[in-house]
Design a protein around this motif. Sequence first.
Motif, PDB file in Angstrom:
ATOM      1  N   ALA A 111       0.744  -1.201   0.111  1.00 46.35           N
ATOM      2  CA  ALA A 111       0.036   0.133  -0.091  1.00 46.35           C
ATOM      3  C   ALA A 111       0.915   1.165  -0.001  1.00 46.35           C
ATOM      4  N   GLU A 112       1.837   1.282   0.816  1.00 46.61           N
ATOM      5  CA  GLU A 112       2.809   2.157   0.962  1.00 46.61           C
ATOM      6  C   GLU A 112       3.577   2.533  -0.397  1.00 46.61           C
ATOM      7  N   ALA A 113       3.913   1.428  -1.106  1.00 48.92           N
ATOM      8  CA  ALA A 113       4.695   1.547  -2.203  1.00 48.92           C
ATOM      9  C   ALA A 113       3.517   2.256  -3.310  1.00 48.92           C
ATOM     10  N   ALA A 114       2.376   1.777  -3.510  1.00 50.51           N
ATOM     11  CA  ALA A 114       1.205   2.295  -4.480  1.00 50.51           C
ATOM     12  C   ALA A 114       0.789   3.595  -4.015  1.00 50.51           C
ATOM     13  N   ALA A 131      -0.100  -9.438  -2.177  1.00 48.40           N
ATOM     14  CA  ALA A 131      -0.443  -8.200  -1.255  1.00 48.40           C
ATOM     15  C   ALA A 131      -0.801  -7.041  -2.267  1.00 48.40           C
ATOM     16  N   SER A 132       0.299  -6.823  -3.249  1.00 45.99           N
ATOM     17  CA  SER A 132      -0.045  -5.774  -4.281  1.00 45.99           C
ATOM     18  C   SER A 132      -1.204  -5.756  -5.049  1.00 45.99           C
ATOM     19  N   ASP A 133      -1.573  -7.037  -5.506  1.00 46.10           N
ATOM     20  CA  ASP A 133      -2.961  -7.541  -6.113  1.00 46.10           C
ATOM     21  C   ASP A 133      -4.322  -7.154  -5.301  1.00 46.10           C
ATOM     22  N   VAL A 135      -4.265  -4.844  -2.574  1.00 48.91           N
ATOM     23  CA  VAL A 135      -4.049  -3.430  -2.609  1.00 48.91           C
ATOM     24  C   VAL A 135      -4.822  -2.796  -3.721  1.00 48.91           C
ATOM     25  N   GLU A 136      -4.532  -3.229  -5.059  1.00 49.81           N
ATOM     26  CA  GLU A 136      -5.150  -2.761  -6.103  1.00 49.81           C
ATOM     27  C   GLU A 136      -6.606  -2.731  -6.293  1.00 49.81           C
ATOM     28  N   VAL A 137      -7.088  -3.962  -5.850  1.00 47.80           N
ATOM     29  CA  VAL A 137      -8.383  -4.244  -5.694  1.00 47.80           C
ATOM     30  C   VAL A 137      -9.238  -3.164  -4.619  1.00 47.80           C
ATOM     31  N   LEU A 138      -8.579  -3.002  -3.443  1.00 53.37           N
ATOM     32  CA  LEU A 138      -9.018  -2.470  -2.402  1.00 53.37           C
ATOM     33  C   LEU A 138      -9.077  -1.004  -2.630  1.00 53.37           C
ATOM     34  N   ALA A 139      -8.027  -0.479  -3.324  1.00 56.39           N
ATOM     35  CA  ALA A 139      -7.860   1.026  -3.584  1.00 56.39           C
ATOM     36  C   ALA A 139      -8.757   1.749  -4.523  1.00 56.39           C
ATOM     37  N   ASP A 140      -9.500   0.868  -5.212  1.00 55.95           N
ATOM     38  CA  ASP A 140     -10.549   1.298  -6.236  1.00 55.95           C
ATOM     39  C   ASP A 140     -12.046   1.163  -5.682  1.00 55.95           C
ATOM     40  N   PRO A 141     -12.427   2.531  -5.383  1.00 56.52           N
ATOM     41  CA  PRO A 141     -14.137   2.211  -4.764  1.00 56.52           C
ATOM     42  C   PRO A 141     -14.903   1.704  -5.977  1.00 56.52           C
ATOM     43  N   GLY A 142     -14.635   1.715  -7.279  1.00 51.59           N
ATOM     44  CA  GLY A 142     -15.337   1.262  -8.115  1.00 51.59           C
ATOM     45  C   GLY A 142     -15.336  -0.391  -8.193  1.00 51.59           C
ATOM     46  N   ASN A 143     -14.680  -0.768  -7.557  1.00 47.95           N
ATOM     47  CA  ASN A 143     -14.508  -2.450  -7.282  1.00 47.95           C
ATOM     48  C   ASN A 143     -15.531  -2.930  -6.142  1.00 47.95           C
ATOM     49  N   SER A 144     -16.169  -1.955  -5.524  1.00 46.38           N
ATOM     50  CA  SER A 144     -17.048  -2.261  -4.474  1.00 46.38           C
ATOM     51  C   SER A 144     -18.341  -2.915  -4.812  1.00 46.38           C
ATOM     52  N   GLY A 145     -19.005  -3.714  -3.935  1.00 43.98           N
ATOM     53  CA  GLY A 145     -20.143  -4.561  -4.583  1.00 43.98           C
ATOM     54  C   GLY A 145     -20.385  -5.722  -4.776  1.00 43.98           C
ATOM     55  N   CYS A 146     -19.242  -6.458  -4.174  1.00 40.57           N
ATOM     56  CA  CYS A 146     -19.186  -8.190  -4.211  1.00 40.57           C
ATOM     57  C   CYS A 146     -20.267  -8.559  -3.608  1.00 40.57           C
TER      58      CYS A 146
END
Length: 388
Positions: A111-114, A131-133, A135-146
């Motif tokens: 998360a710090e690196a990104a 871990a980086s993958d 972070v990528e999902v959680l950092a984008d609010p557009g991915n919410s709604g699973c």
Amino acid sequence: MSDPYVQADEPEEHDAPPAPPRDRRRKRRFSGCLPMLVFVAVLAALIFALFKVVDPLAEVKGWFADPKDFDGPGTGHVCFEVKEGDNIGSVGGRLVDEGVVGSDEAFSDAAEAADAGVFPGTFPLQREMKASDAVEVLADPGNSGCLSKLTFLPGKTVKEIVALLAKNTDFSRAAYEKALRDPDALGLPAEAAGNAEGYLAPGSYEVGRNATPRSILRAMVTRWSEEAKDLDLEGRASDLGYTVHEMMTIASLVEAEGSTLSDEDKARIARVIYNRLENPTAETAGFLQIDSTIAYALGRNPGVALTEDQLQIDSPYNTREHKGLPPGPIDAPSSASLNAALNPAEGDWLYWVTVNLRTGKTKFALDHDEFLQYKAEYTAYCDTSDAC
């Protein structure tokens, strides 16, 4: 004049004393070093063995090693919730608990690196992600709604289904009970008379972020309606001389009594039920005498033996005291039990006894005497088995 014997035996004072023999002195020196050599050899062997087993620098090396991280891409499905007030640290620990990332340190570093943060919502993740993958999902609010997946096994009552829903969703038991009081909104058929028992189809359901108690229960009723249509439930029940509600009731009895049995035995149980209902002059005189209906009235598991006092409960579900079918289904039947009810086996049986609870071996009797023989076989089985 001096004594010649003294001169011969006593040397002059300046003469050096005779040296000891060379070989004797060398022998004494060697024997003194031997224990030391043995000690050094044993010590060296111990140190070598210690270094083979324990790396004295392992802990120090760990201070500088990379945090544990999975290679990815991950497996399975995890619908992960980020709550209001969560941060990278609080989220990382829960991700580790759910097996999504290898360590909260790896997640924090990624998360710090990104230069990424987290946002409230429900996010589709997998187990053993890099871990980086994650972070990528959680950092984008557009991915919410699973979607969360809920699975209900056949044989559950409405009460049990509501308890499972309250445990596995964000809604209370009271919220589901309130939704059940509006049968029209759930799409219940008129013959259910406002009671959802038997009409909440078992199976797996995906529950979205915007789901409500009403929408969840309605989805279960909708699935039942779709299955009923596919089976032509109304037409086939009519061919057998029963209503849809009566057919659902019969299927629920088959489920309660034969959930672990083969499809063939389920069809035989269905036939026994029809034989008892349709032959009022037979030994059973129109009484179903099925104890699982009494267990339902008592709110007990249908597989638990009942006492004599319990068997005499005053309830329309007491099929020992009241002829014919009970008022309605007593559980949510499986497709196999519903098919058995629609396609009963051919036979004149009036009784059945499962004589081996481990194998499910079930025998069907034509009369009470034969039933008593099978019951004795079951009793003998229970005397030597802890399955009873």
